[in-house]
Structures are given as structure tokens and as C-alpha cells.
Design an enzyme around this catalytic site. Structure first.
Site, PDB file in Angstrom:
ATOM      1  N   ALA A   1       0.799  -1.248  -0.063  1.00  0.00           N
ATOM      2  CA  ALA A   1       0.054   0.008  -0.026  1.00  0.00           C
ATOM      3  C   ALA A   1       0.840   1.284  -0.072  1.00  0.00           C
ATOM      4  O   ALA A   1       1.891   1.566   0.797  1.00  0.00           O
ATOM      5  CB  ALA A   1      -0.979  -0.020   1.214  1.00  0.00           C
ATOM      6  N   ASP A   2       0.510   2.075  -0.856  1.00  0.00           N
ATOM      7  CA  ASP A   2       1.153   3.510  -0.636  1.00  0.00           C
ATOM      8  C   ASP A   2       0.244   4.510  -0.023  1.00  0.00           C
ATOM      9  O   ASP A   2      -0.779   3.984   0.296  1.00  0.00           O
ATOM     10  CB  ASP A   2       1.589   3.875  -2.230  1.00  0.00           C
ATOM     11  N   SER A   3       0.630   5.776   0.093  1.00  0.00           N
ATOM     12  CA  SER A   3      -0.370   6.520   0.666  1.00  0.00           C
ATOM     13  C   SER A   3      -1.538   6.798   0.073  1.00  0.00           C
ATOM     14  O   SER A   3      -2.605   6.909   0.737  1.00  0.00           O
ATOM     15  CB  SER A   3       0.499   8.155   0.650  1.00  0.00           C
TER      16      SER A   3
END
Length: 75
Positions: free
Chosen positions: A43-45
Site C-alpha cells: 500500500a502507498d499513501s
């Protein structure tokens, strides 16, 4: 007055796993309570914000405060 809904730990876990599988394309079998959103699921931001929004909608949460959200690392 608004009635607060309470959820069992199992219902919350199932809801979180479902959201993560949907948002991150994760397999149900690979998501445990120790699964790290960033290192294990990638997961990224932006993903993280989408996951938080889904959790807020699913469990009728008021917006999760930024400081609390920053502490969420695992399922």
C-alpha cells in the site's frame, strides 16, 4: 440522537480483510492481523487513504484523526 453501532472483533476483522482484498487485490488467505499494509500488501499513501475511507464508510466511523491513522500499520 444517533445510535452507535457496535461490532464484534470478528465482524471488524472480516470487514477489514474484505476491504483490503478489494482495494489491494490481496488474497484472503494472505491477510492476517499481523499483515503490514505497506510492506506486505504494498500500500502507498493513496491506497492508505482509500482504505481509511472504506473503513469509515463500512463501520460508520467519524473521520479517523490523522494522528490515529498514522499509527495504523497492520490489519
Amino acid at each position: 440522537a444517533e445510535v452507535k453501532q457496535t461490532y464484534s472483533r470478528e465482524v471488524v476483522r472480516e470487514g477489514v480483510v474484505e476491504i483490503l482484498c478489494e482495494e489491494m487485490g490481496a488474497n484472503v488467505a494472505m491477510v492476517t492481523e499481523e499483515t503490514n499494509l505497506m510492506t506486505d500488501l504494498g500500500a502507498d499513501s493513496i491506497d492508505f487513504i482509500e482504505i481509511l475511507c472504506q473503513l469509515e464508510d463500512e463501520f460508520r466511523l467519524h473521520p479517523i484523526p490523522d494522528k490515529a491513522a498514522q499509527k495504523i500499520l497492520t490489519v
